[in-house]
Design an enzyme around this catalytic site. Sequence first.
Site, short mmCIF file in Angstrom:
data_model
loop_
_atom_site.label_atom_id
_atom_site.label_comp_id
_atom_site.label_asym_id
_atom_site.label_seq_id
_atom_site.Cartn_x
_atom_site.Cartn_y
_atom_site.Cartn_z
CE LYS A 178 -0.82 9.98 4.58
NZ LYS A 178 -0.27 9.66 3.26
CD GLU A 253 -9.62 -2.67 6.12
OE1 GLU A 253 -8.80 -3.58 6.33
OE2 GLU A 253 -9.80 -2.14 5.02
CG LEU A 254 -5.33 -1.86 11.61
CD1 LEU A 254 -4.83 -1.96 13.03
CD2 LEU A 254 -4.78 -0.60 10.95
CB CYS A 287 -6.91 -5.83 3.88
SG CYS A 287 -6.11 -4.25 3.76
CD GLU A 384 -1.86 -8.40 4.95
OE1 GLU A 384 -1.36 -7.59 5.77
OE2 GLU A 384 -2.98 -8.23 4.46
C1 SIN Z 1 -8.80 -3.57 1.49
O1 SIN Z 1 -7.95 -4.25 0.94
O2 SIN Z 1 -8.53 -2.93 2.51
C2 SIN Z 1 -10.20 -3.43 0.97
C3 SIN Z 1 -10.66 -4.56 0.19
C4 SIN Z 1 -12.14 -4.54 -0.07
O3 SIN Z 1 -12.86 -3.60 0.26
O4 SIN Z 1 -12.63 -5.54 -0.61
#
Ligand code: SIN
Length: 487
Positions: A178, A253-254, A287, A384
Amino acid sequence: MEIRSPELKQSGLFINGKWLESERQYRVLNPASRQTITFVHSAGFNQTVDAIESAEIAFKTWKKHTAKERATIVQRWGELMLTHKEALAELLTQEQGKPIAEARIEVEYAASFLEWFAEEAKRAYGDIIPSFKPNARVMVTKEPIGVVGAITPWNFPLAMITRKAGPAIAAGCTVVLKPSEETPLSANALAVLAEKAGIPAGVLNIVSGDAPEIGRALMESSSVRKISFTGSTAVGKLLARQASNTLKKLSLELGGNAPFIVFEDADIDQAVKGAINSKFRNTGQTCISVNRFYIHDDVYQEFTQKLAQAVSQLNVGNGLDESSKLGPLINEQSLAKSHQHVTDAISKGATVLTGGKPHSLGLNFYEPTVLSDATESMLIAVEETFGPVAACFRFSNEEDVLIRANDTNTGLAGYFYSRDYSRIWRVCEALEVGMVGINDGSISTESIPFGGVKESGLGREGSKYGIEDYLEIKYSLFGGLDYSPPL
Ligand code: SIN
């Protein structure tokens, strides 16, 4: 703008190797113009159930292929991505907004996960354990976990898919993907290439549209044995609660709130370069983007002035324009959040060194911003931003800055700059994060374990560890062996 390889631009649902239509469609916008790119067919609960069934059937045969056969196909998938690099990059920039140069880098980054995991799948070794009984032998093997539900974000519309689907499919699992409703076209283009590479029908299925209903179908199904999700901590916690009913394996992965510490002994020019790379990549929508810059009093003035000078030179514009270094934010809410963090900080005493407001281009464009005199009372210290805003805090000693850097529920990435060998070890070990950049702001590649601690998630993606999340360990005891030689 028309894309180079029109066959890559698909708007259907991809289930059991077929492009299907549904009654409802949703709009995909270009964040640089807020104009409609196209409409995409919207999946709900029933279509997701169909996709899961197709993945379940395909799993029965896909897992029986040899690792080498699967690897050859996944490798070819990655090669096809590189052959279509320009078309994929253009499509990505149109729906996501990032500068075309960054989009090209993302195509390469995404393809690298396919190459890497094609190779790793061939090394999913087991063990022979010394037997605990006479006349017996003990074996450990690794088997694909089954149907995987992969839920991916809009900020890296290709790489976050291949970082999940690559290891899953190479390991012998099948996938119901998804993708984000902001960026379904890149996902669909990947499906076209997967099919061309020889990935059989049902091994990769794609549904997007009604996110709560798709999520419900994935989470309620006992056939889906694993969920891999990249996105917010709030949604990650919800999925963890829902996964408990059928005890699915989870990779999450948060969010992060990355600190970037510049000590008094740092190379300031190097630190400014690292700050630009880690803060402004993808317009701050990453992230692992820095959220809090902690600068030692002795170098505060020099670092903030140099950073502001470098940031003021970043050219903002439509990502398809080769001269743009920063594209738009993904949508209006994202723009509003960046601006809210800036106005909140100003109202609590921060000074704007550059930027500080929506860009004169309008729409989703925001000025790359540097704030000095940031304090812990500001929203930007705890939330964030996911935008192009660099907030600089002061510190005067190592112990204090480590307490402040670790004072957050999340722990994805952290960065620091120092030339003191002992301090480098001390600080690296003290930072409560999954990934540390020491004198470097660019830490991502396919061979490293990407992931965080605390509320930044569970598991690691990429690297030799990444494939383990798609494998189950099976222990087999071969008992009753007759070791007396036949007469
Ligand atoms: C992400 O923002 O989740 C991934 C960033 C990355 O793989 O460098």
